[in-house]
Design a protein around this motif. Sequence first.
Motif, PDB file in Angstrom:
ATOM      1  N   ASP A   1      38.481 -31.364  -4.128  1.00 41.43           N
ATOM      2  CA  ASP A   1      38.817 -30.188  -3.297  1.00 41.43           C
ATOM      3  C   ASP A   1      37.562 -29.404  -2.919  1.00 41.43           C
ATOM      4  O   ASP A   1      37.457 -28.202  -3.146  1.00 41.43           O
ATOM      5  N   SER A   2      36.614 -30.093  -2.292  1.00 46.68           N
ATOM      6  CA  SER A   2      35.270 -29.532  -2.136  1.00 46.68           C
ATOM      7  C   SER A   2      35.160 -28.421  -1.099  1.00 46.68           C
ATOM      8  O   SER A   2      34.333 -27.520  -1.249  1.00 46.68           O
ATOM      9  N   VAL A   3      35.956 -28.459  -0.029  1.00 43.00           N
ATOM     10  CA  VAL A   3      35.770 -27.504   1.074  1.00 43.00           C
ATOM     11  C   VAL A   3      36.917 -26.505   1.118  1.00 43.00           C
ATOM     12  O   VAL A   3      38.097 -26.881   1.087  1.00 43.00           O
ATOM     13  N   GLN A   4      36.566 -25.239   1.174  1.00 45.46           N
ATOM     14  CA  GLN A   4      37.525 -24.152   1.410  1.00 45.46           C
ATOM     15  C   GLN A   4      36.879 -23.233   2.439  1.00 45.46           C
ATOM     16  O   GLN A   4      35.816 -22.654   2.186  1.00 45.46           O
TER      17      GLN A   4
ATOM     18  N   ILE B   1      31.999 -24.036  -0.976  1.00 43.38           N
ATOM     19  CA  ILE B   1      31.899 -25.453  -1.288  1.00 43.38           C
ATOM     20  C   ILE B   1      31.991 -25.552  -2.808  1.00 43.38           C
ATOM     21  O   ILE B   1      31.088 -25.101  -3.523  1.00 43.38           O
ATOM     22  N   HIS B   2      33.092 -26.086  -3.313  1.00 46.00           N
ATOM     23  CA  HIS B   2      33.242 -26.221  -4.756  1.00 46.00           C
ATOM     24  C   HIS B   2      32.197 -27.208  -5.286  1.00 46.00           C
ATOM     25  O   HIS B   2      31.893 -28.216  -4.650  1.00 46.00           O
ATOM     26  N   GLY B   3      31.657 -26.900  -6.449  1.00 44.49           N
ATOM     27  CA  GLY B   3      30.615 -27.742  -7.022  1.00 44.49           C
ATOM     28  C   GLY B   3      29.321 -27.691  -6.247  1.00 44.49           C
ATOM     29  O   GLY B   3      28.552 -28.663  -6.251  1.00 44.49           O
ATOM     30  N   PHE B   4      29.036 -26.553  -5.598  1.00 41.93           N
ATOM     31  CA  PHE B   4      27.883 -26.463  -4.703  1.00 41.93           C
ATOM     32  C   PHE B   4      26.574 -26.763  -5.418  1.00 41.93           C
ATOM     33  O   PHE B   4      25.677 -27.400  -4.854  1.00 41.93           O
ATOM     34  N   THR B   5      26.435 -26.324  -6.666  1.00 45.33           N
ATOM     35  CA  THR B   5      25.180 -26.575  -7.372  1.00 45.33           C
ATOM     36  C   THR B   5      24.941 -28.073  -7.572  1.00 45.33           C
ATOM     37  O   THR B   5      23.788 -28.523  -7.591  1.00 45.33           O
ATOM     38  N   GLN B   6      26.024 -28.853  -7.708  1.00 42.73           N
ATOM     39  CA  GLN B   6      25.881 -30.297  -7.847  1.00 42.73           C
ATOM     40  C   GLN B   6      25.558 -30.977  -6.518  1.00 42.73           C
ATOM     41  O   GLN B   6      24.876 -31.999  -6.469  1.00 42.73           O
TER      42      GLN B   6
ATOM     43  N   GLU C   1      32.642 -33.498   2.169  1.00 41.02           N
ATOM     44  CA  GLU C   1      33.675 -34.156   1.362  1.00 41.02           C
ATOM     45  C   GLU C   1      33.205 -35.515   0.848  1.00 41.02           C
ATOM     46  O   GLU C   1      33.488 -35.885  -0.301  1.00 41.02           O
ATOM     47  N   ALA C   2      32.498 -36.271   1.676  1.00 43.12           N
ATOM     48  CA  ALA C   2      31.993 -37.568   1.233  1.00 43.12           C
ATOM     49  C   ALA C   2      30.951 -37.394   0.121  1.00 43.12           C
ATOM     50  O   ALA C   2      30.937 -38.159  -0.860  1.00 43.12           O
ATOM     51  N   THR C   3      30.096 -36.392   0.252  1.00 46.89           N
ATOM     52  CA  THR C   3      29.103 -36.112  -0.793  1.00 46.89           C
ATOM     53  C   THR C   3      29.792 -35.689  -2.083  1.00 46.89           C
ATOM     54  O   THR C   3      29.409 -36.123  -3.187  1.00 46.89           O
ATOM     55  N   ALA C   4      30.821 -34.862  -1.966  1.00 43.92           N
ATOM     56  CA  ALA C   4      31.563 -34.427  -3.154  1.00 43.92           C
ATOM     57  C   ALA C   4      32.244 -35.608  -3.849  1.00 43.92           C
ATOM     58  O   ALA C   4      32.282 -35.672  -5.084  1.00 43.92           O
ATOM     59  N   ASP C   5      32.782 -36.511  -3.061  1.00 40.40           N
ATOM     60  CA  ASP C   5      33.420 -37.690  -3.657  1.00 40.40           C
ATOM     61  C   ASP C   5      32.424 -38.481  -4.497  1.00 40.40           C
ATOM     62  O   ASP C   5      32.760 -38.969  -5.584  1.00 40.40           O
ATOM     63  N   ARG C   6      31.198 -38.630  -4.004  1.00 37.14           N
ATOM     64  CA  ARG C   6      30.188 -39.371  -4.746  1.00 37.14           C
ATOM     65  C   ARG C   6      29.857 -38.709  -6.081  1.00 37.14           C
ATOM     66  O   ARG C   6      29.494 -39.371  -7.049  1.00 37.14           O
ATOM     67  N   HIS C   7      29.993 -37.383  -6.104  1.00 36.23           N
ATOM     68  CA  HIS C   7      29.679 -36.639  -7.324  1.00 36.23           C
ATOM     69  C   HIS C   7      30.924 -36.355  -8.169  1.00 36.23           C
ATOM     70  O   HIS C   7      30.813 -35.663  -9.195  1.00 36.23           O
TER      71      HIS C   7
END
Length: 283
Positions: A188-191, A122-127, A178-184
């Motif tokens: 390209d959050s999921v691999q 999960i890209h940006g996992f710490t966020q 993906e929705a959580t990543a968009d808010r932050h």
Amino acid sequence: MCRWLAYSGSSIMLEELLYKPAHSLIDQSLHARMGVETTNGDGFGVGWYPEDRSGPEGTVEPAVFRATGPAWSDRNLHELAHCVRSPLFFAHIRASTGTAVQQTNCHPFRHGHWLWMHNGTIHGFTQLKRDLTLAVDPSLYPSIEGSTDSELMFYLALTLGLREDAPGAVERMIGLVEATADRHGVPDSVQMTLGISDGERLWAFRYSTEHHSRSLFFSGSVHALRALHPENVALRRASDETRVIVSEPIGDLPDAWNEVPESSYGVVQAGNDSMHALVPRRP
């Protein structure tokens, strides 16, 4: 990233796939050809269901063995693989994407009679970690032992109905991430490639938000392969139901391996196997 293998079919010794093939999973721990890293030495794990998978209340809980050292030099793994026979098992070699090298971060993860393993991130996992953790059902939260995005994905899927509808739960889990990543503002959050089993069926998923996913292959029809390669002893012993799913092929037998299509998942089960499109479901 990581490399993994899932097997379902005639009961075999684990060493038949972990050690014996020309490009076995143990060989891939040192010489991966299709991974981000050539070496995958940040721990490993195997999970297997016993030959008799029926218990008094349904499918029995699988056994799991995990360790933090490299798979290629672990004598206990070699001994275990030489002695354990199973009709359905997982094996995983880890290359950490940032979380600690510790036993609780090694795959496969287990909850009840479910096994789960993952290659990707999960890209940006710490966020995103706090928001995603708070989305886990409170009754499941105490079971989380490690600190990886992979295990958190598992418990999100359990929260979102994995036990009733595995593909739907994975699609909802991806949509939530993906929705959580968009808010932050994380792109390209999921691999991911995923292997999941309830002891009766085996699911394999391949997906990434950017639609450029890590490699994943499944073995072709054993019946067809026997016809193409009558000289192969291993194929003669395998049942028609036998399937192997791998991050990268474990042998060079022509026509043996098919790539799992982008944004799709396959189901290995008694009777006909099937392949389906994977469509994330946002909350």
